[in-house]
Every structure is written in structure tokens, then in C-alpha cells.
Scaffold this motif. Sequence first.
Motif: not given
Length: 390
Positions: A64-74, A371-379
Motif C-alpha cells: 500500500x502506497x500513499x500519494x500526497x494528493x490523497x490517493x492510496x495505491x495498491x 519511496x522517491x518523492x517526485x511527480x514521477x515517484x518510484x518504489x
Amino acid sequence: MRRAGLGRLTLSIVACAAAVGIGVAQVRTPALIQSEKQAFTVETVAEGLERPWGLAFLPDGKMLVTEKAGRLRLVAADGKLAAPVTGLPKVDARGQGGLFDVAVAPDFAKNRLVYFTFAEAGEGGVNGTALGRGRLAENAGRLEEVTVIWRQSPKYASTKHFGSRIAFTGDGKMFVTTGERSDDAFRVKAQALDETLGKVVRLDLDGRPAAGNPFEGRVGAKPEIWSYGHRNIQGAAIEPGSGQLWTVEHGARGGDELNHPEAGKNYGWPVIAYGREYSGGKIGEGTEKAGMEQPVHYWDPSIGPSGLVFYTGDAYPGWKGNLFTGGLAIPMLDRIELSDGKVVKEERLLEDLGERIRDVRQGPDGLLYLLTDSDEGRVLRLRPGKGVRS
């Protein structure tokens, strides 16, 4: 201090590929990085994440990864991103606000509960850190029975310094970290016991103040407070064996801190600090004051530490027992060796990666994930290689 990076090794691979007529895009073998005690490579597990903030593993290995804008991604084990998980509350994503940490309940296999922190808006433009909880549906596409079980109080009109990390203690309790909201008018509240700005709070898993907290029953003090005088804690981890909480928090211009917050203790902000104002001016009264704790370690200049984990696995023998934190102000991964509760060595890794690291976790496979913090972030995943040193 030896610094391990990617640049020269990667350039060598590219140059060799060009010499034999292979396009760079076809080069799949990652460069081997030799750190002081462990060789490893960096793999991209997933990409295309927008400002990812927090990472948690499900028992089946999915993330589970959160995105700052408010999304939770599987995120599947093969890196495939599912559609955003539905059911989360609205977040205030202005400035440094948004959806922050995510943590899977210790007994998730029985109850499928997921915890998350976020910036919650209030009336009149105010907001504050909040802790939510929901039950992940069997298809993992929705959070159900979502409720906010704890709120930072009071809310203020600020878009900065929310914290916030979640750390389960193993005895049915949890720590949640908060920020002091940054502005001069608010940050002094880190010293106030009737508010929860700039605090570590200790809660039951239902969000109620945990029994035995240091200010329990004290008039004019919030019963959930564990420690106070913090600035902006963005990393929290429980030390194996001792159960001691460790945290990293942002300083201003210098003065980031590594602490092990203890019950009822005052960690000084903004009365004492090892940094300076962004303008260059002095902060508070200096670096020491009676009744206020000294950090275990501080960084000057700031690295912007975020995420924190004790490595307990066997995949990297040279790193076992070390602390790892990401760097935002100085993009890198910091490896920290401890002895008798003191920092005895640091090694900065992945400086040549050029990406801010927001979170670092140990996966169920015993490997480290970033987690890399950018608009094109990666695991990212660190894969151990040959060349381990003792």
C-alpha cells in the motif's frame, strides 16, 4: 566518510553498451554499488506514483502506497499499480499537507484494518494532522468503515509541518508523530501540554489515549502526549528487543535531529536547537537548557530526514541492526550505526541517484524498499550483491 553512488558505474555500463552498438534503453543490468559493508544494486519495483509518502506491506507481499494528493495505491509484487483505493476521507493537500503515512494493523490477517494519517481541513481554512482507520475490502479496492480515530488539536491555518508517522509498539499501543505547524505563532505550542502540536502521542489501537502515559490525570495536559518540544517528525521506528521508539525530525537551517523520545521528556523546540532560522537568525536560547533533552545526533547542514527503519533481516549481513533514513534536503539514503544508544558511524548511500527519498521500509522478503518523492515517484528495492565486507 565513504560515499557510495551510481554515477561512475552507470556511465561505465552505458559506455560499454555504446561501444558494442547496444542502445541505452536495452541495458537492463543494474550497476553494482559497493558500500563500506555491503554490495547491492537498485531495482525499480514500481513507477508512475505522484509524490508518494508512505509505504506498508500486506501479508501477501503486495504494498500500500500513499500519494500526497490523497490517493492510496495498491502495488502488486510485480510493480503493477491498481486503481486508487476508494473510501478515504478528503485530505487538505495544500502546501505540505496531504495523505501521509500508512500502516497495516498488527493483526491485519484477522481484521484487515489499515491506519493512515492525513491533513484534515476544518472550518475557516484551518487544518491539522488526523489519524484514520478503515477495513480493507477483500478485493483490496476499497476501505470500508472508515473513521477518524484521533485528531491533532487545535487546528490552525497553516500548510506546513504536519509530521507524521505511525509506529506500532507490539503491546497493543501505537505512537503517532505530529509537527508544530511551523509559523512563529504556532511553533511555540510545541512546549504547551494542552495542545498536540510538536508532540509524540501514544494511543490505543482505537485512538484513545493509552493508559500509563506520563501526563495522564494531569490538569491542563492532553493525556495522549508521550513527549513534547518536537519540530516536524517524519520518521519513527521501534528498536527491536528494547521496544524503544526512535524518531527523526526536521530542523530549520541545520539542526535535524535523531532522538529516542522517552515518556514525559521535553526535546526543546523552539527554545533550543542546533540550527538557525532560514533567514540566518538565532533560534531560541541556544543549544542547551536545563530540563530539555539533547538529541542523540544532529545534522548540520540539514539532510531533511524522512522515514526510519531498523534493519533486522539477513539479506545484508553487513547492515544488520543499522538504522536507515531517507534524505529530502540532501537526496540520499543515510545508513547509521549505533552502539550503546549513540551514533558511531554514518554512510551516505545513493547520492548519485538524484532523487529525494521520502520513506524506507523493510519488506517481508528481508530487503529494503524506498519511496522517491517526485511527480514521477518510484518504489525502489535494494538487491544484495556479492562483495560483503565485515
